[in-house]
Design a protein around this motif. Sequence first.
Motif, mmCIF file in Angstrom:
data_model
loop_
_atom_site.group_PDB
_atom_site.id
_atom_site.type_symbol
_atom_site.label_atom_id
_atom_site.label_comp_id
_atom_site.label_asym_id
_atom_site.label_seq_id
_atom_site.Cartn_x
_atom_site.Cartn_y
_atom_site.Cartn_z
ATOM 1 N N THR A 1 0.122 -2.898 -0.798
ATOM 2 C CA THR A 1 1.063 -4.111 -0.281
ATOM 3 C C THR A 1 2.186 -3.351 0.513
ATOM 4 N N THR A 2 2.580 -4.121 1.589
ATOM 5 C CA THR A 2 3.901 -3.672 2.183
ATOM 6 C C THR A 2 5.221 -4.547 1.818
ATOM 7 N N HIS A 3 5.274 -5.591 1.226
ATOM 8 C CA HIS A 3 6.266 -6.583 1.081
ATOM 9 C C HIS A 3 7.007 -6.306 0.025
ATOM 10 N N THR A 4 6.630 -5.670 -1.276
ATOM 11 C CA THR A 4 7.215 -5.421 -2.407
ATOM 12 C C THR A 4 8.041 -4.375 -2.543
ATOM 13 N N SER A 5 7.981 -3.443 -1.708
ATOM 14 C CA SER A 5 8.942 -2.330 -1.623
ATOM 15 C C SER A 5 9.182 -1.742 -0.151
ATOM 16 N N PRO A 6 10.258 -0.763 -0.240
ATOM 17 C CA PRO A 6 10.651 -0.078 1.122
ATOM 18 C C PRO A 6 9.332 0.280 1.581
ATOM 19 N N PHE A 7 9.388 0.271 2.905
ATOM 20 C CA PHE A 7 7.990 0.722 3.796
ATOM 21 C C PHE A 7 7.723 2.147 3.452
ATOM 22 N N ALA A 8 8.658 2.984 3.228
ATOM 23 C CA ALA A 8 8.472 4.259 2.970
ATOM 24 C C ALA A 8 8.233 4.601 1.753
ATOM 25 N N LEU A 9 8.024 3.718 0.752
ATOM 26 C CA LEU A 9 7.554 3.962 -0.746
ATOM 27 C C LEU A 9 6.338 3.317 -0.998
ATOM 28 N N ASN A 10 5.799 2.547 -0.179
ATOM 29 C CA ASN A 10 4.692 1.804 -0.260
ATOM 30 C C ASN A 10 3.418 2.379 -0.913
ATOM 31 N N THR A 11 3.297 3.598 -0.336
ATOM 32 C CA THR A 11 2.025 4.368 -0.855
ATOM 33 C C THR A 11 2.489 5.015 -2.233
ATOM 34 N N ALA A 12 3.411 5.598 -2.427
ATOM 35 C CA ALA A 12 3.942 6.163 -3.492
ATOM 36 C C ALA A 12 3.936 5.070 -4.705
ATOM 37 N N LEU A 13 4.258 3.949 -4.554
ATOM 38 C CA LEU A 13 4.275 3.134 -5.504
ATOM 39 C C LEU A 13 2.857 2.036 -5.839
ATOM 40 N N SER A 14 1.826 2.557 -4.837
ATOM 41 C CA SER A 14 0.715 1.734 -4.892
ATOM 42 C C SER A 14 -0.362 1.805 -6.234
ATOM 43 N N GLN A 15 -0.063 2.967 -6.530
ATOM 44 C CA GLN A 15 -0.929 3.353 -7.970
ATOM 45 C C GLN A 15 -2.459 3.000 -7.621
ATOM 46 N N SER A 16 -2.767 3.719 -6.527
ATOM 47 C CA SER A 16 -4.386 3.246 -6.204
ATOM 48 C C SER A 16 -4.938 4.732 -5.943
ATOM 49 N N THR A 17 -6.255 4.569 -6.383
ATOM 50 C CA THR A 17 -6.933 5.961 -6.184
ATOM 51 C C THR A 17 -7.150 6.197 -4.533
ATOM 52 N N ASN A 18 -7.008 7.410 -4.188
ATOM 53 C CA ASN A 18 -6.954 7.870 -2.674
ATOM 54 C C ASN A 18 -7.603 8.854 -2.617
ATOM 55 N N ILE A 19 -7.914 9.488 -1.212
ATOM 56 C CA ILE A 19 -8.360 10.675 -0.768
ATOM 57 C C ILE A 19 -7.543 10.785 0.470
ATOM 58 N N GLY A 20 -7.346 12.158 0.893
ATOM 59 C CA GLY A 20 -6.699 12.641 1.994
ATOM 60 C C GLY A 20 -6.873 13.882 2.701
ATOM 61 N N ILE A 21 -6.650 14.032 3.851
ATOM 62 C CA ILE A 21 -6.822 15.240 4.496
ATOM 63 C C ILE A 21 -5.523 15.391 5.459
ATOM 64 N N ASP A 22 -5.034 16.839 5.367
ATOM 65 C CA ASP A 22 -3.831 17.041 5.979
ATOM 66 C C ASP A 22 -3.801 18.300 6.906
ATOM 67 N N TYR A 23 -3.138 18.342 7.927
ATOM 68 C CA TYR A 23 -3.099 19.586 8.761
ATOM 69 C C TYR A 23 -1.505 19.602 8.989
ATOM 70 N N SER A 24 -0.950 20.823 9.081
ATOM 71 C CA SER A 24 0.469 21.186 9.320
ATOM 72 C C SER A 24 0.440 22.775 9.934
#
Length: 347
Positions: free
Chosen positions: A63-86
């Motif tokens: 959800t995006t409306h219950t916390s600051p936009f930048a913290l949405n994913t950090a506070l989601s407490q959801s199982t996730n998977i990701g890939i990164d390149y830098s």
Amino acid sequence: METLLEKSVKFTAVILSSLLAFSAQADNSSFQHEISIATQRSLLDTKEVFFVANYHYYSNPVTTHTSPFALNTALSQSTNIGIDYSNLNANNTDDYSLDGTYVFDSHVFISAEYKRINGDSDEWIYSNDERETSFGVQIGYYLSNSAEISFFYREGSLSANYRDNEVLLNGFDDSLVTSQFDAETVTYGIYFQNYIPLQSFGGINLQFNWHNIQKNDNELSKYGASEPDKTGFFDRTNELNIEEKTNYFTVSADYYFNQSWSVGANYQWWQRDTTTTDYNHYENNRFEDDLDIRDYSGHFGVFGINTAYWWQISSNFSAEFSVSKLFNTDSYIIGGSLIGINAKARF
């Protein structure tokens, strides 16, 4: 020739503009996919340009409306998977990583990350052929809907080779010709985060990190004389071993005026102990071999301030702008003043 920053800006514009049509009609109250393309550069050194792109999938809608936009994913407490390149332009390293987090019904979560770094540059002494891999695990517990604590462990290994063809062809007195470098690193520590709402969309986000880093570096370097003879070009071999133990602490606080704008401050502190063993062996008895053992212990701290603004351009398309400044920096810190832009697509 285009710089990395120019290329990344153009690439970002192409990718995100192609998502505008999709974004215009979508609902931004929640999302499960996030694509992020960001660049950050130092205001003091134009060579220090950092570029990163990543994708994450969340098993439950964020959800995006219950916390600051930048913290949405950090506070989601959801199982996730990701890939990164830098990519860090200062030493031309490419960083690839795969990470995932599984959240149990008991509010316990487990994370794992595999990372590989490839380096190839003529500007750094160990970067002609550099390879680094690391694997880390993290286990934590969600104390509330906006707080977590976790413990992490990571192991990494680095190998690099350097070769100076100009010295091999022309010869310079006691110049570095080849170098082989290997390092093993073990890191463990604690992470804590707590977001404290103060009003409708305002609040304070607190973070604390402690890292204990144990590193063992081994380097074998060969130096050449200006007049190589038939017995061999190398006339001096240097064996260097560095055992390093570091305690690293960070504490930060960011105040969110609303869902978009934040200002913050942070403090970073290092305590480092090293033992260096330096051995030189000379061919043909040119000089007497020598051994030097040195101990070092020291600490230093860095204070920083930052601000960021999240611009929600359309339903699923946004851009975050950030500026940060570090004080009392030294050679261990990259960039005293940084400016960045992070473009995101959420759907």
